[in-house]
Design a protein around this motif. Structure first.
Motif, mmCIF file in Angstrom:
data_model
loop_
_atom_site.group_PDB
_atom_site.id
_atom_site.type_symbol
_atom_site.label_atom_id
_atom_site.label_comp_id
_atom_site.label_asym_id
_atom_site.label_seq_id
_atom_site.Cartn_x
_atom_site.Cartn_y
_atom_site.Cartn_z
ATOM 1 N N GLU A 358 -7.631 -18.840 -3.764
ATOM 2 C CA GLU A 358 -6.235 -19.288 -3.763
ATOM 3 C C GLU A 358 -5.906 -20.175 -2.577
ATOM 4 O O GLU A 358 -5.174 -21.166 -2.704
ATOM 5 N N LEU A 359 -6.439 -19.816 -1.403
ATOM 6 C CA LEU A 359 -6.128 -20.517 -0.154
ATOM 7 C C LEU A 359 -7.437 -20.894 0.538
ATOM 8 O O LEU A 359 -7.823 -20.275 1.526
ATOM 9 N N PRO A 360 -8.159 -21.889 0.027
ATOM 10 C CA PRO A 360 -9.459 -22.230 0.618
ATOM 11 C C PRO A 360 -9.325 -22.727 2.044
ATOM 12 O O PRO A 360 -8.257 -23.185 2.472
ATOM 13 N N LEU A 361 -10.419 -22.614 2.800
ATOM 14 C CA LEU A 361 -10.449 -23.063 4.187
ATOM 15 C C LEU A 361 -10.550 -24.590 4.212
ATOM 16 O O LEU A 361 -11.571 -25.143 3.786
ATOM 17 N N PRO A 362 -9.535 -25.294 4.694
ATOM 18 C CA PRO A 362 -9.516 -26.760 4.571
ATOM 19 C C PRO A 362 -10.709 -27.455 5.199
ATOM 20 O O PRO A 362 -11.196 -28.448 4.657
ATOM 21 N N ASP A 363 -11.185 -26.948 6.339
ATOM 22 C CA ASP A 363 -12.319 -27.595 7.004
ATOM 23 C C ASP A 363 -13.612 -26.796 6.873
ATOM 24 O O ASP A 363 -14.615 -27.101 7.507
ATOM 25 N N GLY A 364 -13.590 -25.778 6.037
ATOM 26 C CA GLY A 364 -14.765 -24.955 5.840
ATOM 27 C C GLY A 364 -14.867 -23.772 6.778
ATOM 28 O O GLY A 364 -15.673 -22.871 6.551
ATOM 29 N N LEU A 365 -14.051 -23.739 7.838
ATOM 30 C CA LEU A 365 -14.116 -22.662 8.829
ATOM 31 C C LEU A 365 -12.780 -21.969 9.080
ATOM 32 O O LEU A 365 -12.740 -20.760 9.304
ATOM 33 N N HIS A 366 -11.690 -22.721 9.089
ATOM 34 C CA HIS A 366 -10.425 -22.202 9.606
ATOM 35 C C HIS A 366 -9.366 -22.066 8.504
ATOM 36 O O HIS A 366 -9.200 -22.980 7.695
ATOM 37 N N PRO A 367 -8.627 -20.968 8.494
ATOM 38 C CA PRO A 367 -7.544 -20.809 7.519
ATOM 39 C C PRO A 367 -6.364 -21.714 7.846
ATOM 40 O O PRO A 367 -6.141 -22.077 9.001
ATOM 41 N N ASP A 368 -5.611 -22.082 6.807
ATOM 42 C CA ASP A 368 -4.417 -22.898 7.023
ATOM 43 C C ASP A 368 -3.227 -21.994 7.317
ATOM 44 O O ASP A 368 -3.360 -20.774 7.470
ATOM 45 N N ALA A 369 -2.035 -22.604 7.395
ATOM 46 C CA ALA A 369 -0.844 -21.849 7.792
ATOM 47 C C ALA A 369 -0.541 -20.714 6.822
ATOM 48 O O ALA A 369 -0.173 -19.604 7.241
ATOM 49 N N ALA A 370 -0.686 -20.964 5.525
ATOM 50 C CA ALA A 370 -0.396 -19.922 4.536
ATOM 51 C C ALA A 370 -1.388 -18.767 4.663
ATOM 52 O O ALA A 370 -1.007 -17.595 4.533
ATOM 53 N N ALA A 371 -2.648 -19.084 4.917
ATOM 54 C CA ALA A 371 -3.642 -18.019 5.075
ATOM 55 C C ALA A 371 -3.415 -17.237 6.365
ATOM 56 O O ALA A 371 -3.650 -16.020 6.412
ATOM 57 N N HIS A 372 -2.970 -17.902 7.430
ATOM 58 C CA HIS A 372 -2.613 -17.176 8.658
ATOM 59 C C HIS A 372 -1.537 -16.140 8.355
ATOM 60 O O HIS A 372 -1.611 -14.996 8.840
ATOM 61 N N ARG A 373 -0.542 -16.535 7.590
ATOM 62 C CA ARG A 373 0.529 -15.584 7.266
ATOM 63 C C ARG A 373 -0.033 -14.399 6.488
ATOM 64 O O ARG A 373 0.314 -13.244 6.766
ATOM 65 N N ARG A 374 -0.902 -14.661 5.548
ATOM 66 C CA ARG A 374 -1.462 -13.564 4.759
ATOM 67 C C ARG A 374 -2.286 -12.628 5.644
ATOM 68 O O ARG A 374 -2.185 -11.400 5.532
ATOM 69 N N ILE A 375 -3.122 -13.194 6.516
ATOM 70 C CA ILE A 375 -3.949 -12.369 7.395
ATOM 71 C C ILE A 375 -3.066 -11.534 8.318
ATOM 72 O O ILE A 375 -3.317 -10.343 8.540
ATOM 73 N N GLY A 376 -2.021 -12.161 8.882
ATOM 74 C CA GLY A 376 -1.126 -11.430 9.766
ATOM 75 C C GLY A 376 -0.424 -10.283 9.062
ATOM 76 O O GLY A 376 -0.304 -9.173 9.608
ATOM 77 N N GLU A 377 0.064 -10.534 7.850
ATOM 78 C CA GLU A 377 0.747 -9.483 7.095
ATOM 79 C C GLU A 377 -0.207 -8.340 6.769
ATOM 80 O O GLU A 377 0.151 -7.158 6.874
ATOM 81 N N ARG A 378 -1.426 -8.688 6.401
ATOM 82 C CA ARG A 378 -2.377 -7.634 6.050
ATOM 83 C C ARG A 378 -2.816 -6.838 7.267
ATOM 84 O O ARG A 378 -2.986 -5.616 7.199
ATOM 85 N N PHE A 379 -3.001 -7.510 8.403
ATOM 86 C CA PHE A 379 -3.377 -6.771 9.603
ATOM 87 C C PHE A 379 -2.267 -5.798 9.997
ATOM 88 O O PHE A 379 -2.549 -4.653 10.373
ATOM 89 N N ALA A 380 -1.031 -6.261 9.923
ATOM 90 C CA ALA A 380 0.084 -5.373 10.254
ATOM 91 C C ALA A 380 0.091 -4.154 9.333
ATOM 92 O O ALA A 380 0.319 -3.021 9.777
#
Length: 410
Positions: A358-380
């Motif tokens: 759904e939210l592929p890594l744009p440069d092959g390594l790093h998540p974009d802004a939407a993926a950061h939000r998802r990771i942050g919500e899940r970690f919380a």
């Protein structure tokens, strides 16, 4: 009320106004926040590390005032990668009583040009920039200015149209986190929307972010920085940079993880400690490093990375993300028999195959802004919420992080 130059009050920039930094260096031009102490910086000459630790991810000015206008003079360092698209200016986020209240960028500053093909760099000096926030409510309030997570930023002057004082300690638990460029905030949109900043906000904790782009390498001096930093909750996200840099083999990896955790435990013997393995990164799941820029993509103005190792070398001890996850899970499982406050989280629970689709890594390594939000919500949800490994007992006393000291100023 409209402020005029004669209304401004200039307040000295001191450690009492800064949170999230471990050290503050007095320079010829101002105050430079560092996220590693001076002794750690002196033990490694790697320019990547020095750039990363001086980028103030999670560092913010925190003050109490009834000012309606705030000006901050800064000297940012802009990065330009030869052949790559221009990077956006770093963002300054304003919070008032914990709520978003403004956003600004700082034009000007120094420019660092990096040739990713050769590693050559060139620095060009530039002017001091001013960030201005106006229209704040005319009442006593807590004001936070979060500095750009991805731009080295010297603080030059702070002006307001009413007196200020350091904001009081609200008694929130201090969460100390270490990780790679993803934890640092690479490709997040703003400093308050990196995944650790989002998780801290959702979890109601005070963040100290030692995410170091390209430099989560099990360095002993980083472990000592974690050991010596007061904290109530600690997490370490390990693995991807060891693959990126092709730094060590499996034989060295296990003992290095043990030594890193031993050092952290020397200063925090009973603090909840969460070991997090890498999030999904398809190019390195089964292919070792190093990670190298894709020069064909650069030639067309795109920044992408490729895995330059050979999967056949895994049998010779080269590391992949899959190997690292298995080893980290084993190490934590075995240590937890004698350390009940040590926990493990598979990074793919934060960002896995379905998320990549759904939210592929744009440069092959790093998540974009939407993926950061998802990771942050899940970690919380997985780590900081009640029942999680980093959840404090309701109403329980804080640990070493309470009464936390200001960063050292040289």
């Amino acid at each position: 009320m409209t402020s005029t130059p004669s209304d401004w009050i200039t307040t000295p920039l001191t450690a009492a106004l800064v949170r999230g930094a471990l050290d503050l260096e007095r320079t010829e031009r101002g105050l430079l926040p560092h996220r590693l102490p001076a002794r750690a910086r002196a033990q490694c000459a790697d320019p990547q590390l020095h750039m990363a630790e001086s980028q103030p991810s999670g560092v913010r000015l925190v003050l109490r005032t009834r000012a309606t206008a705030v000006e901050l003079d800064t000297l940012p360092t802009k990065r330009v990668y030869t052949g790559a698209p221009p990077r956006p200016d770093g963002v300054y986020d304003l919070l008032v009583d914990g709520r978003p209240a403004g956003r600004a960028v700082a034009a000007g500053g120094d420019t660092l040009t990096v040739d990713m093909a050769t590693g050559a760099t060139e620095r060009r000096p530039g002017p001091v920039a001013t960030v201005r926030f106006t229209g704040l409510p005319d009442e006593v309030k807590d004001v936070e200015i979060w500095l750009p997570h991805n731009e080295t930023t010297e603080l030059v002057a702070l002006r307001t149209d009413a007196p200020i004082e350091p904001a009081p300690d609200r008694g929130r638990a201090v969460w100390l986190h270490h990780g790679s460029s993803i934890s640092h905030g690479s490709d997040a949109a703003t400093p308050t929307t990196t995944w650790p900043a989002l998780a801290a906000s959702l979890g109601g904790v005070e963040l100290i972010n030692l995410g170091l782009g390209g430099s989560a390498l099990l360095d002993p001096f980083t472990a000592r920085a974690l050991r010596d930093t007061p904290a109530d909750l600690i997490s370490v996200k390990l693995g991807v940079n060891l693959v990126n840099t092709d730094l060590m083999r499996l034989r060295a990896f296990g003992p290095a993880v043990h030594g890193f955790l031993d050092t952290v435990r020397d200063g925090h013997p009973g603090t909840p400690l969460l070991v997090v393995s890498p999030v999904l990164c398809p190019i390195h799941e089964d292919t070792p490093g190093p990670s190298l820029p894709d020069l064909s993509a650069l030639s067309s103005g795109r920044l992408r990375f490729r895995a330059a190792g050979d999967p056949a070398e895994v049998g010779q001890g080269k590391l992949t993300l899959r190997v690292i996850r298995e080893e980290l899970a084993r190490i934590v499982r075995e240590r937890a028999a004698e350390d009940p406050h040590l926990h493990y989280l598979d990074g793919r629970e934060l960002y896995g195959e379905a998320d990549f689709a759904e939210l592929p890594l744009p440069d092959g390594l790093h998540p974009d802004a939407a993926a950061h939000r998802r990771i942050g919500e899940r970690f919380a949800e997985l780590a900081l919420a009640p029942g999680g490994p980093l959840a404090l007992a309701p109403g329980g006393p804080l640990g070493r992080g309470s009464g936390r000291p200001a960063p050292h100023t040289k």
